[in-house]
Design a protein around this motif. Sequence first.
Motif, PDB file in Angstrom:
ATOM      1  N   GLU A  25      12.498  33.227 -28.524  1.00  0.00           N
ATOM      2  CA  GLU A  25      12.715  33.475 -29.950  1.00  0.00           C
ATOM      3  C   GLU A  25      13.986  34.297 -30.220  1.00  0.00           C
ATOM      4  O   GLU A  25      14.695  34.008 -31.181  1.00  0.00           O
ATOM      5  N   PRO A  26      14.307  35.321 -29.424  1.00  0.00           N
ATOM      6  CA  PRO A  26      15.579  36.027 -29.661  1.00  0.00           C
ATOM      7  C   PRO A  26      16.793  35.105 -29.579  1.00  0.00           C
ATOM      8  O   PRO A  26      17.716  35.224 -30.395  1.00  0.00           O
ATOM      9  N   GLN A  27      16.816  34.184 -28.614  1.00  0.00           N
ATOM     10  CA  GLN A  27      17.938  33.242 -28.545  1.00  0.00           C
ATOM     11  C   GLN A  27      18.004  32.372 -29.793  1.00  0.00           C
ATOM     12  O   GLN A  27      19.080  32.122 -30.328  1.00  0.00           O
ATOM     13  N   ARG A  28      16.831  31.923 -30.250  1.00  0.00           N
ATOM     14  CA  ARG A  28      16.818  31.085 -31.449  1.00  0.00           C
ATOM     15  C   ARG A  28      17.298  31.866 -32.669  1.00  0.00           C
ATOM     16  O   ARG A  28      17.995  31.322 -33.526  1.00  0.00           O
ATOM     17  N   ARG A  29      16.925  33.123 -32.743  1.00  0.00           N
ATOM     18  CA  ARG A  29      17.388  33.934 -33.866  1.00  0.00           C
ATOM     19  C   ARG A  29      18.902  34.118 -33.808  1.00  0.00           C
ATOM     20  O   ARG A  29      19.591  34.001 -34.825  1.00  0.00           O
ATOM     21  N   HIS A  30      19.430  34.396 -32.635  1.00  0.00           N
ATOM     22  CA  HIS A  30      20.878  34.581 -32.513  1.00  0.00           C
ATOM     23  C   HIS A  30      21.614  33.275 -32.836  1.00  0.00           C
ATOM     24  O   HIS A  30      22.689  33.297 -33.459  1.00  0.00           O
ATOM     25  N   PHE A  31      21.068  32.154 -32.416  1.00  0.00           N
ATOM     26  CA  PHE A  31      21.642  30.850 -32.765  1.00  0.00           C
ATOM     27  C   PHE A  31      21.705  30.694 -34.287  1.00  0.00           C
ATOM     28  O   PHE A  31      22.740  30.305 -34.845  1.00  0.00           O
ATOM     29  N   ALA A  32      20.610  31.021 -34.971  1.00  0.00           N
ATOM     30  CA  ALA A  32      20.571  30.899 -36.424  1.00  0.00           C
ATOM     31  C   ALA A  32      21.522  31.896 -37.093  1.00  0.00           C
ATOM     32  O   ALA A  32      22.176  31.570 -38.095  1.00  0.00           O
ATOM     33  N   GLU A  33      21.611  33.097 -36.553  1.00  0.00           N
ATOM     34  CA  GLU A  33      22.534  34.084 -37.115  1.00  0.00           C
ATOM     35  C   GLU A  33      23.983  33.623 -36.987  1.00  0.00           C
ATOM     36  O   GLU A  33      24.774  33.753 -37.933  1.00  0.00           O
ATOM     37  N   TYR A  34      24.317  33.090 -35.827  1.00  0.00           N
ATOM     38  CA  TYR A  34      25.702  32.674 -35.608  1.00  0.00           C
ATOM     39  C   TYR A  34      26.073  31.527 -36.547  1.00  0.00           C
ATOM     40  O   TYR A  34      27.145  31.527 -37.167  1.00  0.00           O
ATOM     41  N   LEU A  35      25.184  30.535 -36.675  1.00  0.00           N
ATOM     42  CA  LEU A  35      25.452  29.429 -37.588  1.00  0.00           C
ATOM     43  C   LEU A  35      25.598  29.923 -39.018  1.00  0.00           C
ATOM     44  O   LEU A  35      26.523  29.535 -39.740  1.00  0.00           O
TER      45      LEU A  35
END
Length: 415
Positions: A25-35
């Motif tokens: 989930e942290p990776q997915r959150r960072h992916f969403a933040e970057y986009l």
Amino acid sequence: MAGIIDFPQVVQEALEDFGDLFDNEPQRRHFAEYLTGLFVAARKTVTGINAEFARTTDPSCLNRFVHHEAWDVQALNQRRLDLLQEDPDTRYSDHGTIALDNTLIDHTGQLIDDVGWFWDHAAERYKIAHDYLIANYVCPSGKHYPLDFRCFQKREQCQARNAPFKDHTELFQDLVDWVDSRHIPGTFAMDSYFTNAPILNYIHSKQLGDGRPRGYVGSLKFNRKLVYRGRTLKASALAALIGPGLRKPLREGDKQQWYFTCTLRIPDVQHKVRVVILWPSREAANPRIILVSNRVQWEVTRVVRVYRHRWTGTETFHRDGKQQLGLGDCQLRTREGQTRHMYLVMLAYSLLMRQLRQGHAYEWAYQKLTTIGEACRAILRETLRTTLRWAIERVQVFAWDKDRVVAHLGLTGEG
């Protein structure tokens, strides 16, 4: 915009489509933040993106996501391209165009992997930059998106890391191989810098499923040698032989130009080609452009249309990527970080391209979107509406005072 409470709808949909490519989930959150940051952040760097969110982790976590955490950028890129094939407007087609060109992404420092001093013809000066060669796809619908890219590295940089040096011609051929290995249909298009004998022969050597050689349309330098009726002469000299009486009109909409076409040979090119010479008027002394294609049976209109798509496929992504999506803003120093940033920008661009020119306005957009810039501004407005609704709800429903709201949104100027 600072104080982002939730991810915009486009990003939430991207999480559904790409979330399984990340381990936790942290990776997915960072992916969403970057986009999200690529769409709306004022500064599209790791620090700038991180600062836009009301509540998030330390910037080092987002930096680690881009630099070091284990996720497959090639799998991300392939998933992006697979997703685009689900929509008829962005699907590959035999009438598609594969436009290739290089662009300089300038930077402010020299400590980033693979940057160097390059001459910028538009600015007429040298600049510190990455030199990217990008393959783009233009669909019959007019929609377009990047496919893949290669980063040029100077010979001394390759020697320093004990890696093989590849010039622009070899990098172009790498991208041709990449396209051909995935059986992506369409005609290659390139400008005069890449219209050289090794590249023309290389494209022609690749075969389509029906056994025909892959097609190309390129522009010729005016000093390129041609063999016309047994004589070897420059392309400009051939154009000078074609008087007004031999030129034919070519009308597209309300615009008209004049052309001459013939089939001939180019020294060192191992197949016959069709040359199309275009003048702005029937009496013009000099041609506007000279095109060449191995599709000798094509009508002139199709040759011209494919070449026009070269500009659509390359210049618009280069411009919008830089102006709207932070293509050149990344200050990550490592090769891996820069590469991942590039693929995330390509994903952001593709997600927006899917939204453009739809028959209805998306709820979050409130209007029919026609440009990447309009789409980014619509996402910014959506994000602002979400934050304002959240703030109003906290005051009216939960009786928060304004200072608590401001502090929660990270708008105090502290920290």
